[in-house]
Design a protein around this motif. Structure first.
Motif, mmCIF file in Angstrom:
data_model
loop_
_atom_site.group_PDB
_atom_site.id
_atom_site.type_symbol
_atom_site.label_atom_id
_atom_site.label_comp_id
_atom_site.label_asym_id
_atom_site.label_seq_id
_atom_site.Cartn_x
_atom_site.Cartn_y
_atom_site.Cartn_z
ATOM 1 N N UNK A 152 -3.131 -20.470 -0.245
ATOM 2 C CA UNK A 152 -4.159 -20.355 1.104
ATOM 3 C C UNK A 152 -4.060 -21.499 1.706
ATOM 4 N N UNK A 153 -3.834 -22.700 1.318
ATOM 5 C CA UNK A 153 -3.759 -23.812 2.073
ATOM 6 C C UNK A 153 -2.559 -23.727 3.104
ATOM 7 N N UNK A 154 -1.710 -23.165 2.705
ATOM 8 C CA UNK A 154 -0.306 -23.085 3.532
ATOM 9 C C UNK A 154 -0.768 -22.090 4.628
ATOM 10 N N UNK A 155 -1.292 -20.910 4.282
ATOM 11 C CA UNK A 155 -1.582 -19.954 5.022
ATOM 12 C C UNK A 155 -2.613 -20.605 6.201
ATOM 13 N N UNK A 156 -3.210 -21.615 5.888
ATOM 14 C CA UNK A 156 -4.338 -22.123 7.083
ATOM 15 C C UNK A 156 -3.847 -23.331 7.615
ATOM 16 N N UNK A 157 -2.426 -23.563 7.627
ATOM 17 C CA UNK A 157 -1.930 -24.563 8.226
ATOM 18 C C UNK A 157 -2.035 -24.291 9.826
ATOM 19 N N UNK A 158 -2.173 -25.593 10.870
ATOM 20 C CA UNK A 158 -2.143 -25.180 12.140
ATOM 21 C C UNK A 158 -1.000 -24.595 12.604
ATOM 22 N N UNK A 159 -1.059 -23.599 13.590
ATOM 23 C CA UNK A 159 0.066 -22.986 13.951
ATOM 24 C C UNK A 159 0.191 -22.874 15.525
ATOM 25 N N UNK A 160 -1.056 -23.398 16.261
ATOM 26 C CA UNK A 160 -0.911 -23.564 17.682
ATOM 27 C C UNK A 160 0.110 -24.730 18.130
ATOM 28 N N UNK A 161 0.605 -24.699 19.159
ATOM 29 C CA UNK A 161 1.451 -25.874 19.640
ATOM 30 C C UNK A 161 0.811 -27.060 19.251
ATOM 31 N N UNK A 162 1.360 -28.185 18.828
ATOM 32 C CA UNK A 162 2.994 -28.158 18.535
ATOM 33 C C UNK A 162 3.435 -27.463 17.334
ATOM 34 N N UNK A 163 2.339 -26.984 16.428
ATOM 35 C CA UNK A 163 2.741 -26.140 15.238
ATOM 36 C C UNK A 163 3.022 -27.104 14.303
ATOM 37 N N UNK A 164 2.784 -26.843 13.024
ATOM 38 C CA UNK A 164 3.203 -27.493 11.622
ATOM 39 C C UNK A 164 4.805 -27.459 11.685
#
Lengths: 400, 400
Positions: A152-164
């Motif tokens: 769930x911590x990976x699912x919550x990673x920032x994916x807006x630009x510039x992205x993880x």
């Protein structure tokens, strides 16, 4: 002031690992600090014979400049080897590196941008933080448990630009905690990563050092196009030859190769040929089990000593492979603050705080069980226990 | 598209040097392209004996992790050695690197910022451009003549913020031109650099390869606090061990050391000990003169062949050391465009355009005279001459 240093230089700070390696050079110190493999496992005779054969059979090639990709037969060997981890890899996806530390540097150069997030475990390998830091990523610490990062911590990673840019993961007997990721967790982590569109940089220096059963298949076997894999000969042969490798998806390989060439042209061809000469006919099939047996006996010795000598309130889990115990001290104790007294008492460890990208847990410390013999492990842990008992009674006295 | 690459990765392009090294691996090609030392100069027996001694006398140390600074006796040897170049250096200013290419990478990491100017010679070493480019400097090409960069070009370097970070200079038998900077020019260049407040990164892989008289004292001897010096064992022992060194002013050393540790922890301790074992008792005092004699004979063979076979209008100077002739073709010829025909004809060279940060001179090319024997040099240059004669007559036919 003649020299005007780069902005990134300001982010680079003296390394605790390096400073500690210096302490451990003092004679008489029982060091459980360094991540040094047992020198008893170095195959000296095999290496000596291989040096001789390489310099007799191919001296002009072994001593000349060579291809940046690495020695072709060694790349083929690596591609065949990782098939045992479930990975389907072509030799032209293999890049030989100067230790897997260099692999981390090349990954940083190719994938990190200033301010772009990079996810790491809590805690994680200090050398990776050091390798990535000059490229100014924004570290995100993944919430982790005894099996490693939570899906769930990976699912919550920032994916807006510039992205993880990627998650840096060590699924096997992680440095520093010694923990291993189970098969179910691996599948969940990969699935969460795939959904989140966050690729995985998988670092596996310790995977061969299992004690009772091998670890589950590599993360990279579950998501080949989204994974970059780092391997090493340091823990199964010798770290002094500085040989590791990167396995990259075809999309990334050309840039990693260019970064490699700019970094040092190529890894010493002599070293690559000597190691290939040693391992080409199945040498590791006999050698690695002997390392496992040695390290398992050492693990048992340390487990017994910890049980016998550490004060109540200390927490640890017995590692199923690798080189490290990870200890959490009782409330009120600070492993970094206690280190000078430990060195004074003739022992050394690594304070766990060095392994966190954020919010270090000051109560943690890392102990290597592979550098000392069982007798010296017992002596070292006994000294550590005495120190912790004293510190605890002081802490209790001063408690409000 | 799983992977999101770093901004700097876009600046890294396939290397011409690497592509050309691939061509030269084809059997039957007479390659004057690669900067490969003659394999006849590799001291195979001495290295073999040294490998054996190191693995007999100190196997546990040679095969273990080691200090990032390098092997202490080798650092002491280097500090004593550069005294012959007029440099007063303490061993703790010496950082052992994985070839001097790695020195360039560390310099880039510590000193280059995006958009900050870095001055280079016209032309300059391609590998340095590749090493610095990922750190996004703004290259300034210094106007240069047969002795290297002009002092007035250094005086005119931009000094407004962010300021020119350093000039990258190769005073001895430069790659690619073979030119050497005289004593007077050195003094002028250092004086101009000091006044402009622009430090010097001095790269000296070829300084030992002089033919009739040694080059003047190192630039670094004239301005120690403003100079960073790179040396190498690749041209006097073997490139296949990947051993070089940086000599840094105390102000810079700690950051370079941190960058080194992040890059690959340390250069192989085994390689450092073997090389030290070979050179510790004066081996190079006999060995280097034998390289000089060989290379001088090759230089003479190529000078004679160029005179005999190249068409009128070609320009070159006979180098006083090092490994390279630098040829300028008559107007109308383009060395890059001719390369495929050259390879077709069984020879290879490096088009000079690769060595310019700006405005490449398409009429230039680099020939190595140390990789082939004198007979093959003659054969290769004869083929080159034939190709150029043909190209010239075609160019004349098509001229308006």
């Amino acid at each position: 002031m003649v020299w005007n240093q780069a902005r990134r230089a300001a982010r680079m700070n003296p390394s605790i690992i390096r400073e500690i390696l210096k302490v451990t050079e003092k004679p008489g110190i029982l060091s459980m600090a360094g991540g040094l493999p047992s020198a008893d496992t170095f195959p000296v005779d095999a290496l000596k014979a291989a040096c001789d054969r390489v310099l007799s059979q191919a001296p002009r090639e072994a001593l000349q400049y060579a291809a940046s990709e690495g020695f072709a037969p060694l790349r083929e060997w690596v591609a065949a080897r990782v098939a045992t981890l479930g990975m389907q890899v072509k030799p032209d996806q293999v890049l030989i590196t100067s230790g897997s530390q260099q692999g981390l540097d090349l990954v940083g150069k190719i994938l990190c941008d200033a301010g772009a997030p990079v996810a790491v475990e809590t805690p994680t390998y200090l050398g990776a933080l050091q390798a990535f830091t000059p490229f100014e990523p924004l570290f995100t610490s993944l919430a982790s448990d005894a099996e490693g990062p939570l899906p769930e911590a990976i699912a919550a990673l920032p994916h807006d630009a510039p992205g993880t840019r990627f998650s840096y993961l060590l699924p096997n007997y992680q440095n520093p905690t010694g923990r291993v990721m189970g098969a179910k967790r691996r599948a969940e982590v990969v699935e969460a990563s795939r959904r989140a569109g966050v690729p995985i940089v998988e670092d596996n220096p310790y995977g061969d050092l299992w004690f009772d059963e091998p670890p589950p298949a590599a993360l990279s076997s579950l998501w080949p196009e989204g994974s970059l894999y780092l391997g090493s000969f340091s823990k199964v042969l010798t770290p002094g030859f500085r040989l590791g490798y990167l396995i990259a998806p075809p999309e990334l390989y050309p840039k990693l190769l260019q970064a490699k060439q700019a970094a040092d042209l190529h890894t010493p061809g002599f070293n690559q040929r000597v190691v290939h000469e040693v391992i080409r006919n199945g040498f590791l099939d006999d050698h690695i089990p002997s390392i496992r047996a040695l390290y398992k006996a050492n693990r048992d010795a340390m487990a017994e000593a910890l049980q016998a000598y550490l004060p109540p309130g200390c927490e640890w889990q017995s590692p199923q492979g690798g080189m490290f115990f990870w200890i959490r001290l009782p409330a009120g104790l600070d492993a970094m603050a206690l280190l000078p007294q430990a060195v004074e008492a003739g022992i050394a460890y690594v304070p766990g705080a060095a392994f966190y990208a954020h919010q270090p847990d000051a109560r943690t410390l890392r102990l290597s069980f592979v550098t000392l013999t069982p007798d010296l492990i017992k002596e070292g842990v006994e000294k550590l226990g005495r120190l912790l008992h004293e510190a605890l009674s002081l802490a209790t006295e001063h408690a409000p």
